[in-house]
Design a protein around this motif. Sequence first.
Motif, short mmCIF file in Angstrom:
data_model
loop_
_atom_site.label_atom_id
_atom_site.label_comp_id
_atom_site.label_asym_id
_atom_site.label_seq_id
_atom_site.Cartn_x
_atom_site.Cartn_y
_atom_site.Cartn_z
N ILE A 182 0.75 2.67 -2.32
CA ILE A 182 -0.39 3.56 -2.65
C ILE A 182 -1.25 3.83 -1.40
O ILE A 182 -1.64 4.95 -1.13
CB ILE A 182 -1.22 2.93 -3.80
CG1 ILE A 182 -0.47 3.11 -5.12
CG2 ILE A 182 -2.62 3.55 -3.88
CD1 ILE A 182 -1.05 2.34 -6.28
N ARG A 183 -1.48 2.78 -0.61
CA ARG A 183 -2.27 2.96 0.62
C ARG A 183 -1.51 3.78 1.65
O ARG A 183 -2.09 4.58 2.38
CB ARG A 183 -2.64 1.59 1.21
CG ARG A 183 -3.58 0.77 0.34
CD ARG A 183 -4.95 1.42 0.25
NE ARG A 183 -5.89 0.57 -0.47
CZ ARG A 183 -7.14 0.93 -0.73
NH1 ARG A 183 -7.60 2.11 -0.35
NH2 ARG A 183 -7.92 0.13 -1.40
N GLU A 184 -0.20 3.56 1.70
CA GLU A 184 0.62 4.27 2.68
C GLU A 184 0.59 5.78 2.41
O GLU A 184 0.44 6.58 3.33
CB GLU A 184 2.05 3.74 2.61
CG GLU A 184 2.93 4.15 3.77
CD GLU A 184 4.34 3.61 3.61
OE1 GLU A 184 4.50 2.45 3.16
OE2 GLU A 184 5.27 4.37 3.90
N ILE A 185 0.74 6.16 1.14
CA ILE A 185 0.73 7.59 0.86
C ILE A 185 -0.70 8.12 0.74
O ILE A 185 -0.92 9.33 0.74
CB ILE A 185 1.57 7.98 -0.38
CG1 ILE A 185 1.07 7.29 -1.65
CG2 ILE A 185 3.03 7.67 -0.17
CD1 ILE A 185 1.86 7.70 -2.89
N GLY A 186 -1.66 7.22 0.64
CA GLY A 186 -3.07 7.62 0.67
C GLY A 186 -3.53 8.38 -0.56
O GLY A 186 -4.46 9.20 -0.48
N ILE A 187 -2.91 8.11 -1.69
CA ILE A 187 -3.27 8.85 -2.90
C ILE A 187 -4.53 8.26 -3.56
O ILE A 187 -4.68 7.04 -3.62
CB ILE A 187 -2.08 8.89 -3.89
CG1 ILE A 187 -2.36 9.83 -5.06
CG2 ILE A 187 -1.72 7.49 -4.40
CD1 ILE A 187 -1.12 10.15 -5.89
#
Length: 219
Positions: A182-187
């Motif tokens: 979730i943090r990686e894709i920044g959603i």
Amino acid sequence: MIRLNKITFQYDNASSETLKNVTLQLKKGQVLAVVGPSGGGKSTLLRVISGLEKPKSGDIYLDDKLLCGKGAFIPPEKRGIGMLFQDYALFPHMTVSKNIEYGLIGVSVANRKQRVKEVLALVNLSGYEKRYPHELSGGQQQRIALARAIAPTPNILLLDEPFSNLDTHLLQNVRDELFGIIREIGITTIMVTHNPEDAETQADRVVEIVDGIASEKDI
Ligand SMILES: Nc1ncnc2c1ncn2[C@@H]1O[C@H](COP(=O)(O)OP(=O)(O)O)[C@@H](O)[C@H]1O
Ligand SMILES: [Mg+2]
């Protein structure tokens, strides 16, 4: 960004309001945890945001798009919202690929296959297209459910107690993995949880809902 202004909601057969004047704002990429006692209205809040329920008053904006209120009501499938609910299990008779493609109706077959590949890579399960859910661990199933939720590139992700079906020994790993993605894709994400540890370790902000009334909590 998502913005709720004075949302009030009442179930048809209920004698009082389940959500009372809920106002909250979340910036792009932020993770919000929603906590509070059982029956307080947490799941109802997500149902209202996703469009499964229609508020009595108030309005909701997603990136300046009016989702509901002021006479407008955009149906759930047109809101650009990804959902991962506790009882929102994978279809057992469908392969991983078919499960993920389910949310991509209207996309050409070639593009669907390409998107399945992309999201499987994001959740670190490349090559798992042909597996069936029963051939995966609990944590892997959860990552596939996340892949399905994000495949249509939603603007916001709603999670309702996503870890409550997992064994305690799996919980921490799966939670860390899921939030890593979730943090990686920044959603932008709203997560309902009854576990204070989820809220404290994963969220940027915490809102508590008690008896339909929301208030920001310090973390
Ligand atoms: N479909 C429904 N019809 C009527 N009342 C409902 C319905 N779903 C939930 N409720 C009631 O709304 C209140 C809030 O429920 P819910 O949003 O599920 O709380 P939480 O997720 O915080 O446990 C509870 O009193 C619950 O009984
Ligand atoms: Mg609930």
